[in-house]
Write a protein that holds these residues in place. Structure first.
Motif, short mmCIF file in Angstrom:
data_model
loop_
_atom_site.label_atom_id
_atom_site.label_comp_id
_atom_site.label_asym_id
_atom_site.label_seq_id
_atom_site.Cartn_x
_atom_site.Cartn_y
_atom_site.Cartn_z
N GLY A 63 0.81 -1.22 0.00
CA GLY A 63 0.00 0.00 0.00
C GLY A 63 0.84 1.26 0.00
O GLY A 63 0.52 2.23 -0.68
N GLY A 64 1.96 1.24 0.73
CA GLY A 64 2.76 2.44 0.87
C GLY A 64 3.70 2.72 -0.28
O GLY A 64 4.05 3.89 -0.51
N VAL B 27 -8.58 -9.13 2.80
CA VAL B 27 -9.89 -9.02 2.16
C VAL B 27 -10.68 -7.95 2.89
O VAL B 27 -10.77 -7.99 4.12
CB VAL B 27 -10.65 -10.37 2.21
CG1 VAL B 27 -12.03 -10.21 1.58
CG2 VAL B 27 -9.86 -11.45 1.52
N PRO B 28 -11.22 -6.94 2.17
CA PRO B 28 -11.98 -5.90 2.84
C PRO B 28 -13.11 -6.47 3.68
O PRO B 28 -13.82 -7.39 3.25
CB PRO B 28 -12.54 -5.05 1.69
CG PRO B 28 -11.63 -5.34 0.53
CD PRO B 28 -11.18 -6.76 0.71
N ALA C 151 -8.30 1.23 -0.57
CA ALA C 151 -9.47 1.03 0.30
C ALA C 151 -10.47 0.08 -0.34
O ALA C 151 -11.05 -0.79 0.33
CB ALA C 151 -10.13 2.38 0.59
N GLU C 152 -10.66 0.22 -1.66
CA GLU C 152 -11.63 -0.63 -2.36
C GLU C 152 -11.11 -2.07 -2.49
O GLU C 152 -11.88 -3.02 -2.37
CB GLU C 152 -11.90 -0.03 -3.74
CG GLU C 152 -13.04 -0.70 -4.51
CD GLU C 152 -12.58 -1.93 -5.28
OE1 GLU C 152 -13.40 -2.84 -5.49
OE2 GLU C 152 -11.40 -1.97 -5.66
N ARG C 153 -9.82 -2.21 -2.71
CA ARG C 153 -9.26 -3.54 -2.96
C ARG C 153 -8.94 -4.30 -1.68
O ARG C 153 -9.16 -5.51 -1.59
CB ARG C 153 -8.00 -3.43 -3.83
CG ARG C 153 -7.38 -4.77 -4.16
CD ARG C 153 -6.36 -4.68 -5.27
NE ARG C 153 -6.99 -4.32 -6.54
CZ ARG C 153 -6.34 -4.34 -7.72
NH1 ARG C 153 -5.07 -4.68 -7.77
NH2 ARG C 153 -6.97 -3.99 -8.83
N TYR C 154 -8.41 -3.60 -0.67
CA TYR C 154 -7.96 -4.29 0.55
C TYR C 154 -8.70 -3.85 1.81
O TYR C 154 -8.72 -4.57 2.79
CB TYR C 154 -6.46 -4.04 0.77
CG TYR C 154 -5.58 -4.44 -0.38
CD1 TYR C 154 -5.26 -5.78 -0.61
CD2 TYR C 154 -5.04 -3.49 -1.24
CE1 TYR C 154 -4.44 -6.16 -1.66
CE2 TYR C 154 -4.22 -3.86 -2.30
CZ TYR C 154 -3.91 -5.19 -2.50
OH TYR C 154 -3.09 -5.55 -3.54
N GLY C 155 -9.25 -2.62 1.79
CA GLY C 155 -9.84 -2.05 3.00
C GLY C 155 -8.81 -1.23 3.76
O GLY C 155 -7.63 -1.60 3.81
#
Length: 274
Positions: A125-126, A264-265, A140-144
């Motif tokens: 993510g970073g 998984v979100p 946010a949509e892919r992993y939460g």
């Protein structure tokens, strides 16, 4: 009138920063340019300190919601500089388009260093981008955002918000004075998808090359516009999959085991009957 305290604080900080003015001084082989934006940023942080407490939680929250409005005005201003230089920009279009692939350099550099420092899936993510608002939304949509990947993108987002303009402004001035890179190339590199970072970088370049000011602003604005348009697709189809792949390779090299699976979100239920 609800934000009168915030507006007055900003006005005073801007006046003080502009009064201080610009400073340019040599450090080794490079030249560092300090702009009013830097002073305003530092002074703004100081107003939130507990001992000063000029800006409270309300002012901080209101300021965050007004950023998009001020950036719209800023980008409209930069848009007026693209028109007069449109022929120069068209001639450089292949370079402007191809330089967007340079965003993948963030992955190549960031993921191995993050894993080396002990980060795990936070590195995906970073390090997949410069972690501006569109990138935060993608993660946010892919992993939460409660996932390790979400923690990584939010961490870089916060650091970039505080230190990004300082870093890119100083880096642009040093590269311009210490390397063979052309000012137009550095102006294009300034358009990373953040209006504030681009402004800081372009401002430093203009201070060093005032005779090229209009074209530098035009290249920076055009590049930033392209980064905003194709940055989402670059992240979705190239940067994130590449980050996943590189993370697995680096993780296995360091820990001698397979990398942890992606998060998984978590879906929040609307059933409040209990």
């Amino acid at each position: 009138m609800k934000n009168i305290r915030l507006h007055l604080t900003v006005l005073v900080l801007v006046v003080i920063s502009e009064f201080i003015g610009k400073f340019a001084f040599k450090v080794g082989i490079g030249t560092i340019v300090l702009l009013p934006m830097l002073y305003a940023l530092i002074l703004g942080i100081l107003t939130t300190l507990k001992k000063v407490k000029i800006s409270g939680d309300k002012e901080i929250k209101d300021a965050g919601s007004l950023i998009s409005v001020t950036l719209m005005l800023l980008m409209a201003k930069y848009g007026t500089t693209i028109g007069p230089s449109i022929l120069t920009i068209i001639k450089a279009s292949p370079a402007l388009i191809l330089q967007e692939f340079g965003n993948l350099g963030t992955v190549i550099l960031g993921v191995p260093i993050a894993v080396l420092l002990g980060l795990k899936r936070e590195s995906i993510g970073g390090a997949h981008s410069i972690s501006r608002e569109p990138n935060v939304a993608i993660v946010a949509e892919r992993y939460g955002l409660n996932s390790p990947e979400g923690e990584g993108v939010l961490g870089v987002y916060l650091v970039g918000t505080v230190f990004g303009t300082i870093f890119i402004g100083l880096m642009a001035s040093i590269l311009a004075s210490a390397t063979f890179l052309h000012p137009y190339a550095l102006a294009m590199a300034s358009g990373v998808g953040s209006a504030s970072m681009m402004t800081a970088s372009v401002g430093s370049l203009i201070e060093l090359f005032p005779d090229m000011a209009e074209n530098i602003k035009a290249f920076g604005a055009a590049s930033n516009l392209l980064s905003g348009l194709d940055g989402v697709y670059m992240s979705i189809f190239l940067a994130l999959p590449f980050s996943e792949w590189l993370f697995k390779k680096c993780y296995k090299m360091k820990y001698k085991e397979d990398a942890p699976l992606p998060s998984v979100p978590v879906e929040v239920s609307d059933d409040h009957s209990n």
